[in-house]
Motif scaffolding. Sequence first.
Motif, PDB file in Angstrom:
ATOM      1  N   ASP A 151       1.151  -1.394  -0.045  1.00  0.00           N
ATOM      2  CA  ASP A 151      -0.011   0.058  -0.066  1.00  0.00           C
ATOM      3  C   ASP A 151       0.840   1.243   0.171  1.00  0.00           C
ATOM      4  O   ASP A 151       1.705   1.389   0.924  1.00  0.00           O
ATOM      5  N   ARG A 210       1.833   5.628  -1.609  1.00  0.00           N
ATOM      6  CA  ARG A 210       1.525   6.744  -2.344  1.00  0.00           C
ATOM      7  C   ARG A 210       2.822   6.993  -3.413  1.00  0.00           C
ATOM      8  O   ARG A 210       3.956   6.504  -3.158  1.00  0.00           O
ATOM      9  N   HIS A 226      -2.297   6.890  -5.519  1.00  0.00           N
ATOM     10  CA  HIS A 226      -2.346   5.903  -4.463  1.00  0.00           C
ATOM     11  C   HIS A 226      -2.535   4.565  -5.068  1.00  0.00           C
ATOM     12  O   HIS A 226      -3.148   4.459  -6.232  1.00  0.00           O
ATOM     13  N   TRP A 276      -4.541   1.193  -9.203  1.00  0.00           N
ATOM     14  CA  TRP A 276      -4.113   2.575  -8.626  1.00  0.00           C
ATOM     15  C   TRP A 276      -5.213   3.679  -9.114  1.00  0.00           C
ATOM     16  O   TRP A 276      -5.961   3.318  -9.800  1.00  0.00           O
ATOM     17  N   GLU A 307      -4.562  11.111  -7.421  1.00  0.00           N
ATOM     18  CA  GLU A 307      -5.347  11.818  -6.527  1.00  0.00           C
ATOM     19  C   GLU A 307      -5.041  13.398  -6.921  1.00  0.00           C
ATOM     20  O   GLU A 307      -5.979  14.084  -6.541  1.00  0.00           O
TER      21      GLU A 307
END
Length: 113
Positions: free
Chosen positions: A60, A62, A76, A95, A98
Amino acid sequence: MARSLDGLVLAPVADQAPGQVGTGTRFTYHERDGRIWAEYCGGDVERGHLVGTRSGDLLDFRYVQLRTDGTTSSGHCRSTVVPLPDGRLRLEESWAWESREGSGTSVVEELAD
């Protein structure tokens, strides 16, 4: 759990849309104590970085990148680490941007020696 990502170089198996990672992009991964990070570049990406965590075979993180046209993007990603029959690793990714519209899936694989 699959082996560590530390020191591995991975590349996408297919091109994405323009301005995103593609088969010319290379990711150099690092891993320590459940933390992951990577640098990447190539194709439309001049410089990119990702940071996140690993729990078992789930990542997980960014990411943020600078494209060759001077624009930036961030997003993300959640990935599953999958061992391949030849011993290399694959990341199956989901994905979402953002900083702009868009989401998708992709696959990156460890480069063969």
